[in-house]
Design a protein around this motif. Structure first.
Motif, PDB file in Angstrom:
ATOM      1  N   UNK A 155       7.784   9.479  -5.048  1.00  0.00           N
ATOM      2  CA  UNK A 155       8.090   9.131  -3.660  1.00  0.00           C
ATOM      3  C   UNK A 155       6.773   8.911  -2.923  1.00  0.00           C
ATOM      4  N   UNK A 156       6.623   7.737  -2.366  1.00  0.00           N
ATOM      5  CA  UNK A 156       5.418   7.426  -1.599  1.00  0.00           C
ATOM      6  C   UNK A 156       5.757   7.372  -0.104  1.00  0.00           C
ATOM      7  N   UNK A 157       4.920   8.037   0.687  1.00  0.00           N
ATOM      8  CA  UNK A 157       5.088   8.050   2.139  1.00  0.00           C
ATOM      9  C   UNK A 157       4.560   6.725   2.677  1.00  0.00           C
ATOM     10  N   UNK A 158       5.480   5.907   3.190  1.00  0.00           N
ATOM     11  CA  UNK A 158       5.172   4.509   3.501  1.00  0.00           C
ATOM     12  C   UNK A 158       5.491   4.169   4.956  1.00  0.00           C
ATOM     13  N   UNK A 159       5.332   5.159   5.829  1.00  0.00           N
ATOM     14  CA  UNK A 159       5.712   4.932   7.229  1.00  0.00           C
ATOM     15  C   UNK A 159       4.607   4.401   8.108  1.00  0.00           C
ATOM     16  N   UNK A 160       3.363   4.360   7.572  1.00  0.00           N
ATOM     17  CA  UNK A 160       2.220   3.997   8.404  1.00  0.00           C
ATOM     18  C   UNK A 160       1.944   2.513   8.466  1.00  0.00           C
ATOM     19  N   UNK A 161       1.474   2.085   9.620  1.00  0.00           N
ATOM     20  CA  UNK A 161       1.048   0.692   9.818  1.00  0.00           C
ATOM     21  C   UNK A 161      -0.459   0.587   9.617  1.00  0.00           C
ATOM     22  N   UNK A 162      -0.921  -0.616   9.328  1.00  0.00           N
ATOM     23  CA  UNK A 162      -2.357  -0.826   9.111  1.00  0.00           C
ATOM     24  C   UNK A 162      -3.110  -1.156  10.379  1.00  0.00           C
ATOM     25  N   UNK A 163      -2.604  -0.720  11.524  1.00  0.00           N
ATOM     26  CA  UNK A 163      -3.184  -1.121  12.815  1.00  0.00           C
ATOM     27  C   UNK A 163      -4.613  -0.618  12.992  1.00  0.00           C
ATOM     28  N   UNK A 164      -4.937   0.586  12.471  1.00  0.00           N
ATOM     29  CA  UNK A 164      -6.296   1.106  12.662  1.00  0.00           C
ATOM     30  C   UNK A 164      -7.320   0.256  11.925  1.00  0.00           C
ATOM     31  N   UNK A 165      -6.862  -0.514  10.941  1.00  0.00           N
ATOM     32  CA  UNK A 165      -7.769  -1.405  10.217  1.00  0.00           C
ATOM     33  C   UNK A 165      -7.533  -2.867  10.610  1.00  0.00           C
TER      34      UNK A 165
END
Length: 493
Positions: A89-99
């Protein structure tokens, strides 16, 4: 765990909140009740009180050295049997906005045109093909990443891997001024909502129906990791961990790794009143520390320094977690997973809001026979910024069959310290400023400030600082070797 009851004022707040939340049609009944329960726990002042004097360093029975694990035999049938019990299970809730990217962070290209998600799929698919097993991949998305991820995974339709997605909860942000949900005040956009941290993985796995489906297929353990941790690889070496957990009936295992000075804020495992638990710096730097000291300020300074010390706390949490699925089912149904609440203040359109979150690592103390395993540093290679991208795209690492492997030519066990200025923050800007990624096998540290551009075939060694003067463009020529130098202009090159 101390549980306080709500006073009359807070009880009235909760009743009003229930009424407001009941009218929110965008979320399920499970999400509504989960949110109200979290807010009620927060208002009650429920907190874990840590007596610093009772903290003990875990023994090797509690935090097991990786090199003491029994190796898995070369019997293909045993390997298949173990793999058939496993879910990734991979935690995939984050957006790449900081990059500077749009969409899920897991689709940022890491190396050779392959994304985080591509590498994960290649790894699992190779195991399934080689051993004739069926290790499924689950992606826990947030409402921010769900739509994009659903489209992206279509390209794996013909792969030898089952991919399932489910969403973590969607909770309304709370307006600090009047404790109303932000969506109730006319803000109906995405920024009125938030995903409540990866501690939500347990209830969301159950509520989505995925947990019951996995149990019905005979799956026993789930390996949970951040999608941006390139070190959380799925290969035969991890079966030593899985075999150990099954043999010793460990319901929960946290992979920890030796702490360096760069990891001073990472959570650490401690033994406390006969149980293993996670200690975070947020628990240290607040009023819940008890113990004797001449003043509270002196006590706080002392414990924060001790927490950051690599002498007292030698390990930190990689957020690579192994958890027994039956145990998750039991604890979720009993409502027992009451992890520490992390208040996260934000501002939306000038309105001060609060979001309450939990972390999956904090659940360790609720599981039976929970342990840590002290794994090699190679199991922890997160990419949080373009400085990390520079490391993994350089000659410090190679990519083979989906696995990012450290170059043995690097003598120093630690990676170089990389500090890139804001001009390099976005992935697109970062890539445009390098004709090719420099060789950094012998680099100790790099600090880049200002409008700096790198030619092809550059080699950096030792301690290098490159500073472009304000308003000036500084170009590093092709093929240049820079060793132990401070560069402030073309004349220094």
């Amino acid at each position: 765990m101390a549980t306080a009851t709500l006073n009359a004022t807070d009880a009235e707040k909760i009743n009003k909140l229930k009424s407001d939340v009941a009218s929110l049609s965008q979320i399920s009944e499970n999400e509504k009740s989960g949110f109200i329960n979290l807010v009620a726990r927060y208002l009650s002042g429920e907190a874990q009180h840590v007596d610093w004097s009772k903290i003990q360093t875990p023994t090797d029975e509690v935090v097991v050295p990786y090199d003491t694990l029994a190796p898995v035999s070369e019997d293909a049938a045993e390997t298949k049997s173990l793999l058939d019990k496993l879910v990734v299970l991979k935690l995939n809730g984050g957006l790449g906005t900081t990059m500077g990217c749009t969409g899920p962070k897991s689709v940022i290209e890491v190396r050779n045109g392959l994304t985080f998600l591509d590498l994960i799929v290649i790894q699992i698919e190779s195991l399934n093909k080689k051993y004739g097993c069926s290790v499924p991949l689950l992606l826990m998305n947030s409402f921010n990443t769900h739509d994009d991820t659903s489209k992206i995974i279509e390209k794996y339709a013909n792969s030898n891997i089952e991919i399932h997605t489910f969403n973590q909860s969607q909770y309304p942000r709370l307006v600090v001024e009047d404790f109303k949900p932000l969506p109730s005040k006319g803000n109906t956009g995405k920024d009125a909502w938030y995903p409540p941290g990866h501690g939500d993985v347990f209830s969301s796995l159950k509520n989505s129906g995925k947990l019951d489906a996995l149990l019905s297929k005979g799956k026993e353990y789930v390996f949970v990791a951040n999608s941006d941790n390139l070190g959380a690889i799925v290969d035969l070496s991890i079966l030593e961990i899985l075999k150990h957990l099954i043999n010793n009936k460990n319901e929960y295992c946290m992979e920890v790794t030796p702490k360096t000075l760069a990891d001073v804020k990472g959570g650490t495992l401690i033994s406390y009143e006969g149980k293993v638990q996670l200690l975070e710096i947020a628990q240290v730097a607040d009023e819940h520390i008890t113990g004797e000291s001449s003043t509270p300020d002196e006590m706080l300074a002392q414990v924060v320094n001790e927490f950051k010390s690599i002498e007292k706390f030698k390990i930190f949490n990689t957020n690579n977690l192994w958890i027994n699925l039956q145990a998750i089912n039991r604890l979720v149904q009993a409502g027992s997973l009451k992890m520490e609440i992390i208040p996260n203040p934000k501002e939306v359109d000038g309105i001060k809001v609060l979001q309450l979150e939990t972390a999956a690592g904090a659940a360790i103390r609720f599981f039976d026979h929970a342990i840590g395993i002290n794994v090699p540093r190679s199991r922890f290679l997160p990419v949080k910024a373009t400085s990390d991208l520079l490391l993994v795209q350089s000659d410090l690492y190679t990519l083979n069959d989906g696995f990012v492997t450290r170059n043995p030519a690097r003598a120093n066990p630690a990676n170089p310290s990389i500090d890139l200025g804001p001009e390099f923050k976005k992935v697109s800007n970062f890539l445009s400023r390098f004709k090719s990624i420099p060789s950094i096998i012998e680099l100790d540290s790099l600090k880049v400030t200002g409008d700096v551009w790198f030619g092809a075939g550059v080699t950096l060694k030792g301690k290098v600082t490159i500073t472009a003067k304000s308003g000036a463009k500084l170009e590093i020529p092709d093929g240049k070797v820079i060793e132990n130098k401070d560069i402030n202009g073309p004349e220094d090159i």
